[in-house]
Every structure is written in C-alpha cells, then in structure tokens.
Write a protein that holds these residues in place. Structure first.
Motif, PDB file in Angstrom:
ATOM      1  N   GLU A   1       0.825  -1.211   0.000  1.00 25.18           N
ATOM      2  CA  GLU A   1       0.000   0.000   0.000  1.00 25.18           C
ATOM      3  C   GLU A   1       0.861   1.264   0.000  1.00 25.18           C
ATOM      4  OE1 GLU A   1      -0.495  -2.536   2.359  1.00 25.18           O
ATOM      5  OE2 GLU A   1      -2.091  -3.449   1.160  1.00 25.18           O
ATOM      6  N   THR A   2       2.067   1.162   0.517  1.00 24.48           N
ATOM      7  CA  THR A   2       2.967   2.313   0.604  1.00 24.48           C
ATOM      8  C   THR A   2       3.618   2.637  -0.741  1.00 24.48           C
ATOM      9  OG1 THR A   2       3.525   1.507   2.814  1.00 24.48           O
ATOM     10  CG2 THR A   2       4.846   3.293   1.977  1.00 24.48           C
ATOM     11  N   ILE A   3       3.835   1.620  -1.561  1.00 25.71           N
ATOM     12  CA  ILE A   3       4.560   1.813  -2.831  1.00 25.71           C
ATOM     13  C   ILE A   3       3.911   2.877  -3.717  1.00 25.71           C
ATOM     14  CG2 ILE A   3       5.310   0.680  -4.970  1.00 25.71           C
ATOM     15  CD1 ILE A   3       7.011   0.000  -2.478  1.00 25.71           C
ATOM     16  N   PRO A   4       2.588   2.858  -3.947  1.00 20.38           N
ATOM     17  CA  PRO A   4       2.005   3.931  -4.776  1.00 20.38           C
ATOM     18  C   PRO A   4       2.213   5.327  -4.188  1.00 20.38           C
ATOM     19  CG  PRO A   4       0.439   2.133  -4.514  1.00 20.38           C
ATOM     20  CD  PRO A   4       1.589   1.851  -3.597  1.00 20.38           C
ATOM     21  N   LEU A   5       2.236   5.441  -2.859  1.00 22.81           N
ATOM     22  CA  LEU A   5       2.483   6.733  -2.223  1.00 22.81           C
ATOM     23  C   LEU A   5       3.905   7.208  -2.483  1.00 22.81           C
ATOM     24  CD1 LEU A   5       0.771   6.019   1.228  1.00 22.81           C
ATOM     25  CD2 LEU A   5      -0.203   7.216  -0.751  1.00 22.81           C
ATOM     26  N   ILE A   6       4.848   6.279  -2.418  1.00 26.28           N
ATOM     27  CA  ILE A   6       6.255   6.603  -2.701  1.00 26.28           C
ATOM     28  C   ILE A   6       6.415   7.005  -4.163  1.00 26.28           C
ATOM     29  CG2 ILE A   6       8.591   5.633  -2.874  1.00 26.28           C
ATOM     30  CD1 ILE A   6       7.783   3.809  -0.457  1.00 26.28           C
ATOM     31  N   GLU A   7       5.816   6.217  -5.063  1.00 21.38           N
ATOM     32  CA  GLU A   7       5.921   6.511  -6.492  1.00 21.38           C
ATOM     33  C   GLU A   7       5.310   7.873  -6.824  1.00 21.38           C
ATOM     34  OE1 GLU A   7       6.003   2.033  -8.402  1.00 21.38           O
ATOM     35  OE2 GLU A   7       4.044   2.971  -8.061  1.00 21.38           O
ATOM     36  N   LYS A   8       4.178   8.189  -6.199  1.00 24.05           N
ATOM     37  CA  LYS A   8       3.545   9.484  -6.438  1.00 24.05           C
ATOM     38  C   LYS A   8       4.419  10.613  -5.902  1.00 24.05           C
ATOM     39  CE  LYS A   8      -0.681  12.087  -5.845  1.00 24.05           C
ATOM     40  NZ  LYS A   8      -2.019  12.143  -5.287  1.00 24.05           N
ATOM     41  N   ALA A   9       4.980  10.432  -4.714  1.00 27.48           N
ATOM     42  CA  ALA A   9       5.833  11.462  -4.118  1.00 27.48           C
ATOM     43  C   ALA A   9       7.051  11.756  -4.978  1.00 27.48           C
ATOM     44  CB  ALA A   9       6.273  11.023  -2.720  1.00 27.48           C
TER      45      ALA A   9
ATOM     46  N   ILE B   1       7.717   8.765 -10.042  1.00 26.18           N
ATOM     47  CA  ILE B   1       8.411   7.702 -10.776  1.00 26.18           C
ATOM     48  C   ILE B   1       7.631   6.399 -10.624  1.00 26.18           C
ATOM     49  CG2 ILE B   1      10.731   8.664 -10.466  1.00 26.18           C
ATOM     50  CD1 ILE B   1      11.093   6.491  -8.267  1.00 26.18           C
ATOM     51  N   LYS B   2       8.025   5.414 -11.383  1.00 25.62           N
ATOM     52  CA  LYS B   2       7.532   4.045 -11.235  1.00 25.62           C
ATOM     53  C   LYS B   2       8.725   3.197 -10.817  1.00 25.62           C
ATOM     54  CE  LYS B   2       4.663   0.562 -11.951  1.00 25.62           C
ATOM     55  NZ  LYS B   2       4.054   0.064 -10.755  1.00 25.62           N
ATOM     56  N   LEU B   3       8.631   2.582  -9.645  1.00 22.53           N
ATOM     57  CA  LEU B   3       9.734   1.755  -9.154  1.00 22.53           C
ATOM     58  C   LEU B   3       9.808   0.445  -9.936  1.00 22.53           C
ATOM     59  CD1 LEU B   3       9.172   2.285  -5.329  1.00 22.53           C
ATOM     60  CD2 LEU B   3      11.049   3.206  -6.697  1.00 22.53           C
TER      61      LEU B   3
ATOM     62  N   THR C   1      20.694   3.034  -5.623  1.00 24.91           N
ATOM     63  CA  THR C   1      20.841   4.187  -4.746  1.00 24.91           C
ATOM     64  C   THR C   1      19.486   4.826  -4.450  1.00 24.91           C
ATOM     65  OG1 THR C   1      23.085   4.574  -5.511  1.00 24.91           O
ATOM     66  CG2 THR C   1      21.994   6.428  -4.447  1.00 24.91           C
ATOM     67  N   LEU C   2      18.617   4.875  -5.426  1.00 26.63           N
ATOM     68  CA  LEU C   2      17.276   5.403  -5.197  1.00 26.63           C
ATOM     69  C   LEU C   2      16.539   4.545  -4.174  1.00 26.63           C
ATOM     70  CD1 LEU C   2      14.903   7.301  -5.862  1.00 26.63           C
ATOM     71  CD2 LEU C   2      14.271   5.654  -7.621  1.00 26.63           C
TER      72      LEU C   2
END
Length: 102
Positions: free
Chosen positions: A6-14, A17-19, A43-44
């Motif tokens: 659930e956190t991944i889309p929040l990170i990608e939006k912030a 990017i698309k991880l 590194t990202l």
C-alpha cells in the motif's frame, strides 16, 4: 515505517516515478540489493528505505556514515545531495521520514 504494498504507490507518487520490481522487492525485505550493476536503481531504493526508516536522526554533516558506499568520501558528498532530494519529496508528500541533523 514499514514499507508495504500500500505504501509503494504513495512513494511513487511522491517521487513521480515508477519503481522497478527489484526496487520494490528490496524495499519490502531486509537484505542486500543486487538487481544489476550501475544505473539499476540501487541508490534510489536505498535512499527511500533510509528516509523512511526509524532510528536516530541522520547527521547530514557526516554522510559517509550512512551512504551506500561508505568508503568513498567524494561519493558520500554526492549521495548527501541525492538523499536530501528524495527525503524532501517524501516529506512533502506527508510520508513519515527519518529526522535529520545539520
């Protein structure tokens, strides 16, 4: 903070990017990152994981103590700048980032 699906889309939006799958796998689990060589997103992914980790505030005056290549002083100075950019974007989006000392 525990990074979940659930956190991944929040990170990608912030980060806007698309991880890569390897990056998300690394973020979910403890352990080393090895999904390729240079420019593989290591590194990202490390910066995201570090920014969202819990612990004592990171001393930004001594990036060599927390960067992903702690034996190279010149790289650690570049890493500090890169990490701060990631940290600021995550913080601006409301994610709970680790404290910093300047």
């Amino acid at each position: 903070m525990k990074i979940t699906e659930e956190t991944i889309p929040l990170i990608e939006k912030a980060l806007d990017i698309k991880l890569y799958p390897g990056q998300t796998e690394y973020l979910f689990h403890d352990g080393p990152y090895w999904f390729g060589g240079r420019q593989s997103g290591k590194t990202l992914a490390y910066s995201v994981k570090l920014a969202l980790s819990e612990g004592e505030p990171l001393n930004m005056e001594e990036p060599i103590n927390f960067c992903d290549s702690p034996h190279i002083i010149k790289y650690s100075l570049w890493f500090r700048s890169f990490f701060l950019q990631i940290w600021q974007q995550l913080k601006a989006s409301g994610l709970p980032v680790r404290g910093l000392i300047f």
